[in-house]
Design a protein around this motif. Sequence first.
Motif, short mmCIF file in Angstrom:
data_model
loop_
_atom_site.label_atom_id
_atom_site.label_comp_id
_atom_site.label_asym_id
_atom_site.label_seq_id
_atom_site.Cartn_x
_atom_site.Cartn_y
_atom_site.Cartn_z
N GLU A 86 28.77 76.48 -53.32
CA GLU A 86 30.15 76.05 -53.57
C GLU A 86 30.23 75.11 -54.75
OE1 GLU A 86 32.13 74.37 -50.20
OE2 GLU A 86 31.27 75.93 -48.92
N THR A 87 29.16 74.34 -54.92
CA THR A 87 29.11 73.40 -56.04
C THR A 87 27.66 73.26 -56.46
OG1 THR A 87 29.78 71.21 -56.80
CG2 THR A 87 28.90 71.35 -54.59
N THR A 88 27.42 72.53 -57.55
CA THR A 88 26.05 72.30 -57.99
C THR A 88 25.84 70.79 -58.10
OG1 THR A 88 26.62 72.25 -60.32
CG2 THR A 88 26.07 74.40 -59.37
N VAL A 89 24.58 70.40 -58.17
CA VAL A 89 24.27 68.98 -58.35
C VAL A 89 24.92 68.49 -59.64
CG1 VAL A 89 22.41 67.32 -58.73
CG2 VAL A 89 22.10 69.18 -57.08
N LEU A 90 24.87 69.32 -60.67
CA LEU A 90 25.44 68.93 -61.96
C LEU A 90 26.95 68.64 -61.84
CD1 LEU A 90 24.85 68.52 -64.97
CD2 LEU A 90 25.35 70.95 -65.32
N ASP A 91 27.66 69.52 -61.14
CA ASP A 91 29.10 69.30 -60.95
C ASP A 91 29.37 68.00 -60.19
OD1 ASP A 91 29.90 71.53 -62.31
OD2 ASP A 91 29.99 72.82 -60.54
N LEU A 92 28.56 67.75 -59.16
CA LEU A 92 28.74 66.53 -58.38
C LEU A 92 28.50 65.30 -59.25
CD1 LEU A 92 26.95 67.70 -55.11
CD2 LEU A 92 29.42 67.37 -55.43
N LYS A 93 27.48 65.38 -60.12
CA LYS A 93 27.19 64.24 -60.98
C LYS A 93 28.29 64.04 -62.03
CE LYS A 93 22.54 63.23 -61.28
NZ LYS A 93 21.17 63.45 -61.82
N ARG A 94 28.85 65.14 -62.49
CA ARG A 94 29.96 65.01 -63.43
C ARG A 94 31.13 64.29 -62.77
NH1 ARG A 94 29.27 70.94 -65.76
NH2 ARG A 94 27.96 70.46 -67.56
N ALA A 95 31.38 64.61 -61.50
CA ALA A 95 32.48 63.95 -60.78
C ALA A 95 32.20 62.45 -60.66
CB ALA A 95 32.66 64.59 -59.41
N LEU A 96 30.95 62.10 -60.35
CA LEU A 96 30.59 60.67 -60.25
C LEU A 96 30.74 59.99 -61.60
CD1 LEU A 96 27.44 61.05 -57.96
CD2 LEU A 96 29.52 59.82 -57.33
N ALA A 97 30.29 60.66 -62.65
CA ALA A 97 30.37 60.08 -64.00
C ALA A 97 31.82 59.90 -64.42
CB ALA A 97 29.62 60.96 -65.00
N ALA A 98 32.68 60.86 -64.04
CA ALA A 98 34.10 60.77 -64.40
C ALA A 98 34.74 59.56 -63.73
CB ALA A 98 34.82 62.06 -64.00
N ALA A 99 34.18 59.14 -62.58
CA ALA A 99 34.70 57.95 -61.90
C ALA A 99 34.01 56.68 -62.42
CB ALA A 99 34.48 58.09 -60.39
N GLU A 100 33.29 56.85 -63.55
CA GLU A 100 32.58 55.74 -64.20
C GLU A 100 31.50 55.14 -63.34
OE1 GLU A 100 35.51 53.15 -65.96
OE2 GLU A 100 35.82 54.60 -67.57
N LEU A 101 30.88 55.97 -62.51
CA LEU A 101 29.72 55.53 -61.73
C LEU A 101 28.46 55.97 -62.49
CD1 LEU A 101 31.11 56.50 -58.23
CD2 LEU A 101 30.83 54.20 -59.16
N PRO A 102 27.41 55.14 -62.46
CA PRO A 102 26.22 55.45 -63.27
C PRO A 102 25.40 56.59 -62.66
CG PRO A 102 25.84 53.45 -62.00
CD PRO A 102 27.26 53.87 -61.73
N VAL A 103 25.21 57.66 -63.42
CA VAL A 103 24.34 58.75 -62.97
C VAL A 103 23.38 59.11 -64.09
CG1 VAL A 103 25.90 59.77 -61.28
CG2 VAL A 103 26.05 60.46 -63.68
N ARG A 104 22.29 59.74 -63.72
CA ARG A 104 21.31 60.21 -64.70
C ARG A 104 21.79 61.55 -65.23
NH1 ARG A 104 16.30 63.60 -64.18
NH2 ARG A 104 17.09 64.09 -62.11
N THR A 105 21.92 61.65 -66.53
CA THR A 105 22.42 62.91 -67.08
C THR A 105 21.37 63.55 -67.97
OG1 THR A 105 23.46 61.57 -68.77
CG2 THR A 105 24.85 62.37 -66.99
#
Lengths: 207, 252
Positions: free
Chosen positions: B233-252
């Motif tokens: 339904e989703t991917t890790v990458l999509d989930l991280k993009r959502a976190l990054a869009a909320a200005e939360l720090p993720v490894r990209t």
Amino acid sequence: MTEKSAGLVVVDTGTANLASMLAALKRLGQSPELTSDPVALAEARLAVLPGVGAFGQAMSRLAALGLEDAIRARIAEGRPLLCVCLGLQVLCTASEESPGIYGICAIDARVRRFADRPGLVVPQLGWNLVAPLADSRLIEPGYAYYANSYRLEAIPEGYTGATSDHGGQFVAALERGPLLACQFHPELSGAYGHELLGRWLARARAC
Amino acid sequence: MLTLRVIPCLDVDAGRVVKGVRFSGLRDAGDPAERARAYEAQGADELVVLDVSATPEGRSNATDTVRRVREVLGIPLTVGGGVRSVDDARRLLEAGADKVASNTQAAVDPPLIDRLATTFGSQCTVLALDAAKRQDGDGWELVVRSGKERTGRCAVAWAREAAARGAGEIVLTSWDRDGTRAGYDTELIQAVASSVRIPIVASGGAAHGEHMIAAVRAGASAVLAASILHDGETTVLDLKRALAAAELPVRT
């Protein structure tokens, strides 16, 4: 390259999660051999000292096996050595983790616990940004995986390396010729770690 | 600074990935090593493998799965299920785990946590804590045996005790939310995260990135997901993009 993987030993510290390091080296085409023999450690072209649980426990294990001199000699002679996590810390003189216990004393520095500060999660478990010094030749900027409660605060004289930040700057890695000592785990740092291990192997083999 | 971790969880039974709702009704979701490799490629920060068959049947033989996953996986691997002793943990570590999670046995024998932390270090000692809302609605109780047994013990107090004994991380699963896609139990996360200094991995109920953002704001250092990833339904990458869009720090 008949001797491509000849003489790469990984110190068998008894308690470390060696499987991850062995698997990472194998993915780089190496055939690492486990050893706890001081002569084998002294004679190997390349050696890896992985993380090993708690500082005091690690030192008593290294002492019991008679490995301290071989490690000290490799550093003094500038021979290829990769140290990871606690493998970096035991090179120092002492650690707050195990008061009253001497380290290998190859590096004149003390290891301290992360600051006890509201909001700072300890242990540091996860990926943090690694920022290399300008004169580092092995380390690239990028994210690496950490699992530590203790760290070195400053890069000692005579070394280059990299830093990261967790409630303040700390030592991500130390580098001097073919010696690379990482506080993070290259073997668990995905493509970033894979490439760093590859660069260290190339540098070490060129020695 | 330290980034937030997105962690796929593989529930493994007899060498296959399975997934159910509220710990039961398991269905096949693929090969563990193939899944592991795919999730690392998607940007997973870590992987959890839980041998869900281990506790009810009284065995712990996830070692073959761990060995196969380790060969291909270049990120950290936490393994849980049926860890009864230091020797069980050592077998899993030797097979390729980086951290070992104990759940039922730690609840039955809390000093097991001290022994694991002393032998392997806190960074290697994970408490898997399954918590269910009390039936009277007041707080959460500890659930053991893969969700089959409510203990009546306060989940938050147990988290605090486990941290004091040397646990270095808590995988905190809401029994009420597991597999439901209704979102993590953020009140539970907040209650536990504000009681301990060690990292909390939020687990149980994630459907999308918004749920993960809520878990992080409640105090989680990492978010775990299973069915939404296994079902594609989703991917890790999509989930991280959502976190990054909320200005939360993720490894990209």
